[in-house]
Design an enzyme around this catalytic site. Structure first.
Site, PDB file in Angstrom:
ATOM      1  N   GLY A  13       0.813  -1.218   0.000  1.00  0.00           N
ATOM      2  CA  GLY A  13       0.000   0.000   0.000  1.00  0.00           C
ATOM      3  C   GLY A  13       0.841   1.261   0.000  1.00  0.00           C
ATOM      4  O   GLY A  13       0.475   2.279   0.597  1.00  0.00           O
ATOM      5  N   GLY A  17      -0.861   7.606   1.545  1.00  0.00           N
ATOM      6  CA  GLY A  17      -1.180   7.498   2.957  1.00  0.00           C
ATOM      7  C   GLY A  17      -0.073   6.944   3.815  1.00  0.00           C
ATOM      8  O   GLY A  17       1.109   7.254   3.649  1.00  0.00           O
ATOM      9  N   ARG A  38      -0.981  -0.788  -6.524  1.00  0.00           N
ATOM     10  CA  ARG A  38      -1.546  -0.810  -7.872  1.00  0.00           C
ATOM     11  C   ARG A  38      -1.146   0.438  -8.653  1.00  0.00           C
ATOM     12  O   ARG A  38      -0.932   0.383  -9.855  1.00  0.00           O
ATOM     13  CB  ARG A  38      -3.070  -0.920  -7.801  1.00  0.00           C
ATOM     14  N   LEU A  66      -2.762  -6.669  -4.764  1.00  0.00           N
ATOM     15  CA  LEU A  66      -2.772  -7.587  -3.623  1.00  0.00           C
ATOM     16  C   LEU A  66      -3.998  -8.493  -3.584  1.00  0.00           C
ATOM     17  O   LEU A  66      -4.066  -9.402  -2.765  1.00  0.00           O
ATOM     18  CB  LEU A  66      -2.665  -6.796  -2.322  1.00  0.00           C
ATOM     19  N   TYR A 162     -15.480  -4.110   7.398  1.00  0.00           N
ATOM     20  CA  TYR A 162     -14.112  -3.624   7.636  1.00  0.00           C
ATOM     21  C   TYR A 162     -13.713  -3.886   9.089  1.00  0.00           C
ATOM     22  O   TYR A 162     -12.610  -4.376   9.359  1.00  0.00           O
ATOM     23  CB  TYR A 162     -14.055  -2.136   7.324  1.00  0.00           C
ATOM     24  N   THR A 199      -5.994  10.641   5.656  1.00  0.00           N
ATOM     25  CA  THR A 199      -5.629  10.017   4.385  1.00  0.00           C
ATOM     26  C   THR A 199      -6.829  10.096   3.443  1.00  0.00           C
ATOM     27  O   THR A 199      -7.839  10.724   3.764  1.00  0.00           O
ATOM     28  CB  THR A 199      -5.238   8.535   4.580  1.00  0.00           C
TER      29      THR A 199
END
Length: 254
Positions: A13, A17, A38, A66, A162, A199
């Site tokens: 990632g 952020g 990505r 991922l 989440y 972020t």
């Protein structure tokens, strides 16, 4: 950070952020950082800035989705062939969608689980393999968890899946610690659980207007605050196991 100079860190990632800031800090402190994401263009831009600023270390961008185990395995093969193997693995990638448990879309659920849980587990497994192959017994695996891995916020139904994935990261961190201890390994595992960070996480979920309104309620953590926690953890003495750091903005309620 002297003992980590020249050693290899994978940061997932790393395109934005917390991941991007962590990759930057580790490179500035002399590590050979593999930053994956990505959006490899933004990682390359960061790598170029670090190079022009005479950073002690270096950042190598790697494009990797991922959600694909094959791409993750290919990335680890590339790391092995070019850099020997991973010494530090920072599982920073994470995402969410508006996907409540009673009305969410299956594909959105699947993507949240694939990135937040499956990719974290695969990267951890492959990083550990590379450490063991090279007899690295002082490596470190760091999960960027969340305060959502320790509580369920009342009324925020959009984030319930989440939250479930982050509770799983909390359990996985302890399970991993126990497995490493069972192997008499001195490889350490740490979870860092931030509260609200400034972020693009909320922007991607809710759009800019709602996200910016949420961010204006009080002073949020910055990505650099969490990168500093990663650095703090890595600087701790090898016999110290920092298991889970919970870091909140001072005005955050839960």
């Amino acid at each position: 950070m002297e003992r980590w100079a020249g050693r290899v860190a994978l940061v997932t990632g790393a395109s934005s952020g917390v991941g991007a800031e962590t990759a930057k800090v580790l490179a500035e402190n002399g590590m050979c950082v593999i930053g994956c994401g990505r959006n490899v263009t933004s990682i390359q831009e960061l790598a170029d800035k670090l190079k022009s600023s005479s950073s002690k270390g270096v950042l190598h961008p790697v494009k990797c989705d991922l959600r694909s185990e094959k791409q993750i395995l290919d990335m680890f093969e590339e790391i092995k062939s070019k850099h020997g193997g991973v010494d530090v693995c920072v599982n920073s990638a994470g995402l969410s969608h508006v996907a409540p448990l009673l009305s969410g879309e299956t594909e959105k659920w699947r993507e949240i689980i694939d990135v937040n849980v499956m990719a974290l587990c695969i990267c951890t497994r492959e990083a550990f393999k590379q450490m063991r192959e090279r007899n690295v017994d002082d490596g470190h695996i760091i999960h960027i968890n969340s305060t959502s891995g320790h509580r369920v916020a009342m009324g925020d139904y959009d984030l319930n899946l989440y939250v479930g994935t982050k509770h799983m990261v909390t359990g996985l961190t302890e399970g991993l610690r126990q497995e490493l201890r069972g192997l008499k390994s001195h490889i350490r595992v740490t979870a860092i659980s931030p509260g609200n960070v400034n972020t693009m996480f909320a922007n991607r979920m809710y759009g800019d207007e709602i996200a910016e309104k949420m961010k204006s309620e009080y002073k949020l953590l910055e990505s650099s605050d969490i990168a500093d926690m990663v650095k703090y953890v890595l600087q701790s003495p090898p016999h110290v196991q920092i298991h889970d750091l919970i870091v909140r903005p001072i005005e955050q309620e839960t």
